[in-house]
Design a protein around this motif. Structure first.
Motif, mmCIF file in Angstrom:
data_model
loop_
_atom_site.group_PDB
_atom_site.id
_atom_site.type_symbol
_atom_site.label_atom_id
_atom_site.label_comp_id
_atom_site.label_asym_id
_atom_site.label_seq_id
_atom_site.Cartn_x
_atom_site.Cartn_y
_atom_site.Cartn_z
ATOM 1 N N ALA A 1 0.798 -1.229 0.000
ATOM 2 C CA ALA A 1 0.000 0.000 0.000
ATOM 3 C C ALA A 1 0.828 1.275 0.000
ATOM 4 O O ALA A 1 0.343 2.330 -0.422
ATOM 5 C CB ALA A 1 -0.943 0.002 1.204
ATOM 6 N N ASN A 2 2.071 1.215 0.451
ATOM 7 C CA ASN A 2 2.853 2.433 0.649
ATOM 8 C C ASN A 2 4.088 2.460 -0.260
ATOM 9 O O ASN A 2 4.380 1.504 -0.977
ATOM 10 C CB ASN A 2 3.275 2.535 2.115
ATOM 11 N N LYS A 3 4.800 3.557 -0.184
ATOM 12 C CA LYS A 3 6.036 3.688 -0.947
ATOM 13 C C LYS A 3 7.094 2.751 -0.366
ATOM 14 O O LYS A 3 7.239 2.640 0.845
ATOM 15 C CB LYS A 3 6.526 5.138 -0.904
ATOM 16 N N GLN A 4 7.855 2.114 -1.248
ATOM 17 C CA GLN A 4 8.819 1.129 -0.780
ATOM 18 C C GLN A 4 10.104 1.182 -1.602
ATOM 19 O O GLN A 4 10.137 1.748 -2.706
ATOM 20 C CB GLN A 4 8.214 -0.274 -0.858
ATOM 21 N N LEU A 5 11.127 0.581 -1.055
ATOM 22 C CA LEU A 5 12.411 0.399 -1.731
ATOM 23 C C LEU A 5 12.538 -1.076 -2.086
ATOM 24 O O LEU A 5 12.481 -1.943 -1.209
ATOM 25 C CB LEU A 5 13.562 0.827 -0.817
ATOM 26 N N LEU A 6 12.684 -1.378 -3.368
ATOM 27 C CA LEU A 6 12.864 -2.743 -3.842
ATOM 28 C C LEU A 6 14.330 -2.938 -4.214
ATOM 29 O O LEU A 6 14.870 -2.205 -5.042
ATOM 30 C CB LEU A 6 11.980 -3.011 -5.061
ATOM 31 N N ILE A 7 14.981 -3.925 -3.579
ATOM 32 C CA ILE A 7 16.376 -4.254 -3.883
ATOM 33 C C ILE A 7 16.410 -5.683 -4.402
ATOM 34 O O ILE A 7 15.986 -6.613 -3.706
ATOM 35 C CB ILE A 7 17.272 -4.120 -2.637
ATOM 36 N N VAL A 8 16.893 -5.867 -5.620
ATOM 37 C CA VAL A 8 16.907 -7.188 -6.240
ATOM 38 C C VAL A 8 18.310 -7.534 -6.711
ATOM 39 O O VAL A 8 19.167 -6.663 -6.884
ATOM 40 C CB VAL A 8 15.930 -7.275 -7.436
ATOM 41 N N ASN A 9 18.518 -8.826 -6.909
ATOM 42 C CA ASN A 9 19.766 -9.322 -7.493
ATOM 43 C C ASN A 9 19.479 -10.657 -8.156
ATOM 44 O O ASN A 9 18.625 -11.418 -7.697
ATOM 45 C CB ASN A 9 20.852 -9.499 -6.420
ATOM 46 N N THR A 10 20.174 -10.931 -9.229
ATOM 47 C CA THR A 10 20.134 -12.247 -9.852
ATOM 48 C C THR A 10 21.431 -12.442 -10.607
ATOM 49 O O THR A 10 22.106 -11.474 -10.972
ATOM 50 C CB THR A 10 18.926 -12.409 -10.795
ATOM 51 N N GLY A 11 21.791 -13.696 -10.833
ATOM 52 C CA GLY A 11 23.031 -13.995 -11.553
ATOM 53 C C GLY A 11 23.716 -15.246 -11.072
ATOM 54 O O GLY A 11 24.258 -16.023 -11.863
ATOM 55 N N TYR A 12 23.688 -15.490 -9.754
ATOM 56 C CA TYR A 12 24.441 -16.610 -9.201
ATOM 57 C C TYR A 12 23.922 -17.967 -9.679
ATOM 58 O O TYR A 12 24.674 -18.926 -9.741
ATOM 59 C CB TYR A 12 24.391 -16.580 -7.673
ATOM 60 N N HIS A 13 22.647 -18.052 -9.977
ATOM 61 C CA HIS A 13 22.044 -19.349 -10.270
ATOM 62 C C HIS A 13 21.753 -19.549 -11.754
ATOM 63 O O HIS A 13 20.844 -20.289 -12.119
ATOM 64 C CB HIS A 13 20.757 -19.504 -9.451
ATOM 65 N N TRP A 14 22.555 -18.910 -12.607
ATOM 66 C CA TRP A 14 22.370 -19.065 -14.045
ATOM 67 C C TRP A 14 23.507 -19.819 -14.711
ATOM 68 O O TRP A 14 23.430 -20.134 -15.894
ATOM 69 C CB TRP A 14 22.175 -17.696 -14.707
#
Length: 585
Positions: free
Chosen positions: A401-414
């Motif tokens: 419902a509110n403003k948020q900070l999204l932190i993502v990462n990908t790469g290790y499992h490819w």
């Protein structure tokens, strides 16, 4: 070209406004078209690499491939056009840019950085060749994995073609960049002296030409928020004093394997803290952009100023370690289970004495994808062999419902599955846009992609930091046993390229721009402190050896100290209504 394009002159000096004669509108499209045609032929006949993306007429991101080079060109020339090589003497006005400007315009994903110098600048420009040589050595440090070259280009056509076909072009004030710049479509930065009047006709070009390039004023002005594009890219680890080392400890130890080394550590008067927690990061080039150690008060205050009610971490175990690190620094790491028989996702509410509370949520998703079935402990649900864990995350993100900070990462499992990684990252960016289109609240979120950090082979043999990147280079590894760590930097590069292109789409996308959280350089200098490191002790034995994940507290804490500083810089840009431009990534 002034005589051809502007027979009456390009500037009304009484009003300092452009005087656009009829020849200009007629000749300029012809010049642009011819230059681009010649550039295409030049690439096909002289260069072995594929056409740069704006010459491919690609509609979307699918043209990017693993082996693509990303070429950045810095072109040095005289800012006046009075000199030619037949002269014995001539005054060449050369006006260099400070190194932080190049660092912001030349992306860290560049595979090739070429410094090209015009012959007149080389022959007559005071300090021109010295600046080129200094840039060469500076770029060697700043882009340690890139091929750096420096050449005087004697052929005007070859010089022009290099500028036109580069992925990124940066020019200090110089007439040599003017025609190539109008033939380009993106990532073009031509500095222009505008006071007391403009010096060249470039600012007088029609708006559809100006929309394709950036013309910053010279001399450039450093903005405090620009630190987020420089911080942690060059520096070193130094021993921390007693007070600093004390501030790097947690009030409560982390449970499970991430906290094993710290729990079993026996302090002595000589060594009161585990060695991996006794180093601090020092900025050796941009000292005005330091990484300060966070406190609960200043982090809470920053979340409040940005209006953020939640930090949502999505990723694999490395992302989980960052989330656990942050909750530990903020004294909220109790009841977080690292038991593999328990669902790893968690959410913690952070009480802030002087500010509103906020949540830290972690959702494990090894590949940033939504699988058709839900996983459970011991029952993975994604990956080519169905051996990875991808808990659903997009609905949780979308419906908040509110403003948020999204932190993502990908790469290790490819592994070495480049095609899969490319498609997956494109799908992730597209999913972000779809979510924002359906829910306007998501358009004001802050999004960050954290780069992937390779591990360190035989980490049990290391008990201190590397002094520089050259120490790390001989230990770069690849192969199934070492989790294909050698693929991670190219994966990072690909993500950065797509993020750059995404951030350019200001008028056609719904989602927010994506910021970069890049602790890569500072962390590859930390072979110490891994779960199988020399400080772990026999009771923390990991089988097989774990040389990617770190014990807590340790180097991962600095990812979060870096996070706080980046959020401060984002706030500065948001407060000043300054666009988060792609060229600054």
């Amino acid at each position: 070209p002034d005589c051809v394009l502007f027979p009456q002159g390009y500037l009304d000096t009484n009003t300092n406004t452009c005087n656009l004669g009829c020849y200009f509108s007629q000749v300029l499209p012809w010049i642009r078209s011819n230059l681009r045609t010649v550039a295409t032929h030049w690439l096909n006949t002289v260069e072995s690499r594929a056409l740069t993306f704006w010459l491919r007429n690609a509609a979307e991101f699918s043209h990017r491939e693993k082996d693509d080079m990303e070429v950045s060109v810095v072109s040095l020339s005289c800012s006046n056009d009075d000199c030619d090589m037949s002269m014995a003497e001539c005054v060449c006005e050369f006006e260099p840019l400070p190194n932080w400007v190049y660092a912001m315009h030349v992306p860290r994903s560049s595979t090739n950085v070429a410094i090209v110098v015009s012959p007149t600048c080389s022959k007559f420009g005071e300090g021109c060749m010295l600046h080129a040589q200094e840039l060469f050595h500076f770029f060697k440090q700043l882009y340690p994995r890139a091929d750096i070259t420096e050449n005087v280009i004697t052929s005007t056509s070859s010089w022009y073609m290099r500028m036109i076909t580069a992925d990124h072009l940066v020019c200090p004030p110089g007439v040599g960049c003017l025609l190539p710049s109008i033939a380009r479509d993106a990532y073009t930065y031509v500095y222009e002296v505008t006071s007391p009047t403009v010096r060249t006709w470039l600012t007088c070009t029609p708006q559809d030409y100006l929309n394709r390039l950036t013309i910053p004023s010279h001399p450039p002005a450093f903005v405090e928020g620009d630190c987020r594009h420089l911080r942690a890219r060059l520096g070193e680890w130094s021993p921390a004093d007693a007070d600093m080392s004390s501030s790097l400890q947690y009030n409560d130890p982390v449970d499970g394997y991430l906290g094993c080394a710290d729990t079993n550590f026996l302090a002595t008067p000589e060594d009161p803290y585990r060695p991996p927690t006794t180093f601090q990061w020092d900025e050796t080039v941009w000292a005005t952009c330091p990484i300060e150690v966070m406190t609960k008060e200043n982090f809470c205050a920053q979340m409040d100023r940005l209006g953020l009610k939640r930090i949502l971490f999505v990723g694999d175990h490395t992302t989980m370690s960052q989330a656990v690190s942050l909750t530990s620094i903020l004294n909220a790491n109790t009841d977080i289970s690292l038991d593999p028989a328990v669902v790893p996702n968690f959410s913690k509410t952070i009480p802030c004495p002087n500010h509103p509370t906020f949540d830290i949520t972690y959702i494990r998703n090894d590949r940033l994808e939504e699988a058709g079935t839900a996983p459970s402990p011991g029952t993975p649900n994604c990956g080519p062999n169905n051996d990875h864990y991808c808990y659903p995350w997009s609905s949780d993100y979308s419906n908040y419902a509110n403003k948020q900070l999204l932190i993502v990462n990908t790469g290790y499992h490819w592994g070495d599955d480049w095609e899969g990684y490319i498609a997956n990252f494109q799908n992730f960016v597209g999913r972000i846009d779809e979510i924002a289109a359906a829910n306007a609240a998501r358009a004001i979120d802050i999004l960050m992609f954290r780069t992937s950090i390779p591990g360190h082979k035989e980490c049990d043999l290391h008990d201190t930091v590397y002094g520089h990147y050259r120490e790390y280079c001989p230990r770069i590894v690849n192969g199934a046993f070492w989790h294909w760590w050698g693929e991670l930097p190219p994966y990072n590069d690909y993500a950065i390229r797509i993020i750059n292109e995404w951030n350019l789409l200001n008028t056609v996308k719904s989602g927010a721009n994506i910021e970069l959280l890049d602790p890569w350089y500072m962390t590859v200098l930390r072979p110490d402190g891994h779960l199988s490191g020399s400080d772990a002790g026999p009771s923390c034995n990991m089988s097989p050896q774990e040389c990617m994940l770190y014990s807590l507290p340790g180097p991962v804490d600095w990812w979060n100290h870096l996070l706080l500083m980046q959020l401060k810089d984002v706030e500065i840009h948001l407060d000043s209504s300054s666009p988060l431009q792609a060229w600054r990534i």
